[in-house]
Design an enzyme around this catalytic site. Structure first.
Site, PDB file in Angstrom:
ATOM      1  N   ASP A  72       0.902  -1.272   0.039  1.00 44.42           N
ATOM      2  CA  ASP A  72       0.059  -0.034   0.138  1.00 44.42           C
ATOM      3  C   ASP A  72       0.690   1.461  -0.031  1.00 44.42           C
ATOM      4  O   ASP A  72       1.461   1.474   0.956  1.00 44.42           O
ATOM      5  CB  ASP A  72      -0.787   0.013   1.318  1.00 44.42           C
ATOM      6  CG  ASP A  72      -1.799   1.093   1.332  1.00 44.42           C
ATOM      7  OD1 ASP A  72      -1.761   2.033   0.379  1.00 44.42           O
ATOM      8  OD2 ASP A  72      -2.878   0.979   2.078  1.00 44.42           O
ATOM      9  N   ASN A  99       2.854   5.046 -11.199  1.00 42.33           N
ATOM     10  CA  ASN A  99       1.476   5.207 -11.969  1.00 42.33           C
ATOM     11  C   ASN A  99       0.290   5.152 -10.894  1.00 42.33           C
ATOM     12  O   ASN A  99      -0.764   5.546 -11.316  1.00 42.33           O
ATOM     13  CB  ASN A  99       1.456   4.081 -12.926  1.00 42.33           C
ATOM     14  CG  ASN A  99      -0.288   3.714 -13.341  1.00 42.33           C
ATOM     15  OD1 ASN A  99      -0.843   4.342 -14.015  1.00 42.33           O
ATOM     16  ND2 ASN A  99      -0.728   2.535 -12.859  1.00 42.33           N
ATOM     17  N   TYR A 165      -6.684  16.864  -7.042  1.00 39.20           N
ATOM     18  CA  TYR A 165      -6.353  15.760  -8.011  1.00 39.20           C
ATOM     19  C   TYR A 165      -5.379  16.810  -9.199  1.00 39.20           C
ATOM     20  O   TYR A 165      -4.301  16.387  -9.358  1.00 39.20           O
ATOM     21  CB  TYR A 165      -7.399  15.127  -8.764  1.00 39.20           C
ATOM     22  CG  TYR A 165      -7.212  14.025  -9.543  1.00 39.20           C
ATOM     23  CD1 TYR A 165      -6.736  12.806  -9.299  1.00 39.20           C
ATOM     24  CD2 TYR A 165      -7.051  14.603 -11.195  1.00 39.20           C
ATOM     25  CE1 TYR A 165      -6.410  11.802 -10.387  1.00 39.20           C
ATOM     26  CE2 TYR A 165      -6.853  13.321 -11.882  1.00 39.20           C
ATOM     27  CZ  TYR A 165      -6.364  12.252 -11.692  1.00 39.20           C
ATOM     28  OH  TYR A 165      -6.063  11.140 -12.641  1.00 39.20           O
ATOM     29  N   LYS A 169      -1.397  16.286 -10.363  1.00 39.17           N
ATOM     30  CA  LYS A 169      -0.926  16.324 -11.634  1.00 39.17           C
ATOM     31  C   LYS A 169      -0.126  17.340 -12.149  1.00 39.17           C
ATOM     32  O   LYS A 169       0.729  17.124 -13.067  1.00 39.17           O
ATOM     33  CB  LYS A 169      -2.235  15.808 -12.418  1.00 39.17           C
ATOM     34  CG  LYS A 169      -2.877  14.654 -11.950  1.00 39.17           C
ATOM     35  CD  LYS A 169      -2.058  13.362 -11.863  1.00 39.17           C
ATOM     36  CE  LYS A 169      -2.881  12.025 -11.743  1.00 39.17           C
ATOM     37  NZ  LYS A 169      -1.891  10.671 -11.515  1.00 39.17           N
TER      38      LYS A 169
END
Ligand code: NAP
Length: 278
Positions: A72, A99, A165, A169
């Site tokens: 994890d 990823n 989010y 990114k």
């Protein structure tokens, strides 16, 4: 002299690529790309079963060996632990694909800090830490390949909901650009792969499948298409790559139209991507 010897012995072995989030979607598709290109794999994610099945496929199809390390990555210390377990199976890691990821729905205050903290650990800290831990060996051997799976979301204004989010990114994109420049003299290629909407388990996990299924087909790519495009971009050492012409057009438009318009558009459209009603 010692260095020369190390380079020679590493060259005889197949290169090994460590892929996080290899149990599904884009990670599994990238594992297939690396295996097809003659690499062995180190696969990590929380679920062991799908990685065992993937490893079997990659062995049969491409003769690739896969080392499976269930873990994890939202747990502090996970990166060092994965590499420690991996060091018992291989002496070298030549490729890294950061990823593993998911989306956290809702406005910022709808989630407790503990949920945001786990999210940041997985989406930011783990890619940076894993990269730092494997880069030394790559520099030493004068060879390395790194993909950071970012998103089209990192190229467009912030959305309402999924608050951190897009920010994570964007961070990965800038991080990849800097690393790409720093690593050029070391034979190491670094690329931020920035997919748009991609068929995978992503929208099932964040429970927005109902909302995103209403999007037109042209907005979607398969995980395999994204992986193939990303692998080619890496081989060309593209610091940032957006797979798919529609996604590239969206990124360009977001840069060209006034920021206040873009933000208004995002406000209006992103409110739709809420959790499916049960
Ligand atoms: N799908 C899209 O539309 C899209 C678009 C742009 C960018 N992306 C990015 O692409 C990447 C891959 O997503 P995907 O679309 O392939 O989604 P996916 O099918 O849901 O795969 C996500 C992978 O991440 C792993 N993962 C999640 N949490 C983890 C944790 N705490 N520790 C270790 N592994 C964990 C999952 O494995 P386990 O559950 O087994 O742990 C799974 O292998 C993500 O970074 C995502 O942000 C996706």
């Amino acid at each position: 002299m010692v260095k020369k010897k190390q380079k020679k012995s590493a060259a005889k072995q197949k290169p090994v690529c460590l892929i996080t989030g290899a149990s599904a979607g884009i990670g599994a598709a990238l594992a297939r790309e690396f295996a097809a290109a003659g690499w062995d794999l180190a696969l990590t994610a929380r679920r062991e079963e799908p990685m065992v099945a993937l490893a079997k496929d990659l062995k049969e199809e491409f003769g690739a060996t896969s080392y499976i390390i269930p873990a994890d990555l939202a747990k502090v210390g996970a990166c060092a632990d994965i590499l420690e377990r991996l060091s018992k199976k291989t002496t070298h890691i030549d490729g890294l694909v950061n990823n593993a990821g998911y989306g956290l729905t809702g406005d910022f205050t709808e989630n407790e800090w503990s949920a945001h903290k786990d999210f940041l650990t997985l989406m930011l800290e783990a890619p940076c830490e894993m990269t730092r831990l494997v880069l030394g060996g790559m520099v030493e051997r004068g060879f390395g390949r790194i993909i950071n799976v970012a998103s089209l979301a990192g190229h467009i204004p912030g959305s309402r909901g999924h608050t951190l989010y897009g920010a994570t990114k964007s961070f990965l994109i800038k991080f990849s650009q800097s690393l790409n420049l720093e690593m050029q003299e070391h034979g190491i290629k670094v690329s931020a792969l920035c997919p748009g909407f991609t068929y995978s388990e992503f929208h099932d996990v964040n429970e927005t499948r109902g909302a995103v299924d209403k999007l037109p087909d042209w907005m979607w790519m398969s995980a395999e298409e994204v992986a193939e495009s990303g692998f080619i971009a890496l081989s060309r050492n593209r610091a940032v790559h957006i797979p798919g012409a529609p996604n590239r057009i969206i990124a360009v438009l977001a840069r060209l139209i006034p920021e206040s318009w873009a933000l208004k558009l995002m406000g209006r459209n992103s409110a739709r991507f809420r959790k499916d009603k049960k």
